[in-house]
Design an enzyme around this catalytic site. Structure first.
Site, PDB file in Angstrom:
ATOM      1  N   TYR A  99       0.815  -1.216   0.000  1.00 35.81           N
ATOM      2  CA  TYR A  99       0.000   0.000   0.000  1.00 35.81           C
ATOM      3  C   TYR A  99       0.851   1.269   0.000  1.00 35.81           C
ATOM      4  CZ  TYR A  99      -3.838  -3.150   1.100  1.00 35.81           C
ATOM      5  OH  TYR A  99      -4.753  -4.167   1.065  1.00 35.81           O
TER       6      TYR A  99
ATOM      7  N   LYS B 200       4.479 -15.344   1.970  1.00 39.77           N
ATOM      8  CA  LYS B 200       4.401 -16.040   0.690  1.00 39.77           C
ATOM      9  C   LYS B 200       5.853 -16.229   0.238  1.00 39.77           C
ATOM     10  CE  LYS B 200       2.016 -17.540  -2.896  1.00 39.77           C
ATOM     11  NZ  LYS B 200       1.265 -18.796  -2.836  1.00 39.77           N
TER      12      LYS B 200
ATOM     13  N   ASP C 143      -1.862 -18.440   1.320  1.00 42.29           N
ATOM     14  CA  ASP C 143      -2.971 -19.202   0.727  1.00 42.29           C
ATOM     15  C   ASP C 143      -3.421 -20.318   1.671  1.00 42.29           C
ATOM     16  OD1 ASP C 143      -0.378 -19.842   0.138  1.00 42.29           O
ATOM     17  OD2 ASP C 143      -0.747 -20.663  -1.841  1.00 42.29           O
TER      18      ASP C 143
ATOM     19  N   ASP D 216      -4.926  -7.352   5.568  1.00 46.54           N
ATOM     20  CA  ASP D 216      -6.165  -6.679   5.192  1.00 46.54           C
ATOM     21  C   ASP D 216      -7.193  -7.712   4.731  1.00 46.54           C
ATOM     22  OD1 ASP D 216      -8.007  -4.814   4.501  1.00 46.54           O
ATOM     23  OD2 ASP D 216      -6.901  -3.940   2.830  1.00 46.54           O
TER      24      ASP D 216
END
Ligand code: NAD
Length: 365
Positions: free
Chosen positions: A141, A191, A223, A247
């Site tokens: 972000y 990840k 995931d 988020d």
């Protein structure tokens, strides 16, 4: 004891639920002999209307002078014009930045008497009680470069997921500190099989872990975590992750509890340690639900539980926080509900009546 607090009700049901949260805070003060001096300020749409800015300078100054901030919610259709120079949400981002709030804490607790309010099967969500720690000021972000441009073959855009080791270290530390006060189990979500920033995240997490030999650290791919949340959410206790993953996962997690109206949150400027006070901003996770505003319908419990978090983390008032949490639980146990968590044979209450009930129980009635 005496405390200085900033209160920013904001827009829509933010005003309705903050009124009830303050009522419960007052009752706590009376019961335990504390004075909570409240300084009210503008933020969001109402601030734009009155000052032209989503976060007026006076509000930021007032928050900086306080020991903690209680916020309602911001936004609404009135300020939704995409061409607007300033938007209510700008006020929230400016507050986080201006107050150095980098750790977002979202506890998700499924109350036994509300297992039927969730879309998931009761046997999956029974006993769920975990806390998410989301990094709030870095990652996708905010990373640079971040732009959109025209090429001879069409438009392109880029966002950057960037983290420094210092940013990772301070947020992972928040996870370890919280785990210490709970089941001594920390799940760090990344990840690392694909992203370089995640590989650094994992390395730093392992380095910090050396200072916490009493805590079991597990790495989980984002995931896998998304699946685990609906397949076996009881597995989780404290989860720490970066901004974007957090988020998305925290919104998924909020669905376990049945209603947004039940979930509080904290945004902290440091790691919470037993017996110390950390500056923070406390707010329900929901938005301003403009269609419900002023109708005495909104569930004030998320805002009330946000007060409990404030007492625990920013004012070191653990016993007082537990009293509020017990009062909420008792009210639900006795069958009282707002519309969003209503079910057969229960008693429906409005925002004010639910606030009165919980405040009364905190006060010992
Ligand atoms: P929302 O959270 O306001 O509402 C989502 C749904 O949940 C609605 O059906 C609403 O009626 C219900 N709901 C939310 N809180 C409730 C409560 N306490 N009791 C009972 N029901 C409740 O999200 P939205 O509709 O997507 O957004 C409305 C406005 O809020 C928008 O302007 C959005 O930008 C803003 N927003 C602000 C924040 C914030 O201030 N932190 C967060 C999210 C959205």
């Amino acid at each position: 004891m005496k405390f200085e607090l900033a209160v920013l009700p904001g827009d829509g049901i933010g005003v309705d639920v903050t009124t009830e949260a303050v009522k419960v805070l007052q009752a706590t003060g009376e019961r335990f002999g504390h004075t909570f001096n409240r300084h009210h300020g503008l933020v969001g749409g109402i601030a734009i209307d009155q000052t032209g800015e989503a976060l007026p300078k006076e509000t930021l100054k007032m928050c900086r002078g306080a020991q903690a901030v209680l916020l309602g919610a911001v936004g609404g259709p009135k300020w939704d014009d995409p061409r607007a120079r300033v938007r209510p949400e700008d006020g929230l981002l400016a507050l986080r930045k201006g107050l150095g709030l980098f750790a977002n804490l979202r506890p998700v607790k499924v109350f036994p008497m509300l297992t039927n309010s969730s879309n998931l099967k009761p046997e999956i969500i029974e006993g769920v009680d975990f806390i998410f720690v989301r990094e709030l000021t870095g990652g996708l972000y905010f990373g640079k470069p971040k732009r959109q441009w025209q090429t001879s073959r069409g438009r392109r855009a880029v966002d950057s997921m960037a983290y420094s080791e210092q940013e990772i270290e301070r947020i992972v530390r928040v996870g370890f500190e919280l785990a210490r006060g709970r089941q001594k189990k920390l799940v760090s979500v990344d990840k690392a099989n694909v992203l370089e920033s995640s590989r650094l995240w994992r390395q730093v997490a392992m380095e910090v872990a050396e200072e916490y030999p009493d805590i079991e650290l597990e790495h989980m791919l984002v995931d896998a975590c998304a699946m685990r949340l609906i397949q076996n959410p009881r597995y989780l206790d404290v989860v720490v992750t970066e901004n974007t993953f957090g988020d998305i996962l925290t919104d998924e997690a909020s669905m376990l509890a049945g209603s947004m109206g039940m979930l509080p949150s904290a945004s902290l400027a440091g790691a919470p340690r037993e017996g110390t006070s950390t500056f923070g901003l406390y707010e329900p996770i929901h938005g301003s639900a403009p269609r419900r505003a002023g109708l005495n319908m909104a569930n004030p419990i998320a805002a009330i539980l946000s007060v409990a978090m404030m007492l625990r983390y920013s004012l070191s008032l653990t016993k007082e926080a537990q009293t509020i949490e017990a009062a909420v639980e008792q009210s639900l146990n006795e069958g009282y509900r707002t519309y969003d968590i209503m079910s057969e044979d229960k008693t429906k209450l409005g925002t004010k009546e639910m606030g009165d009930l919980i405040a009364g129980k905190v006060g010992g009635q």
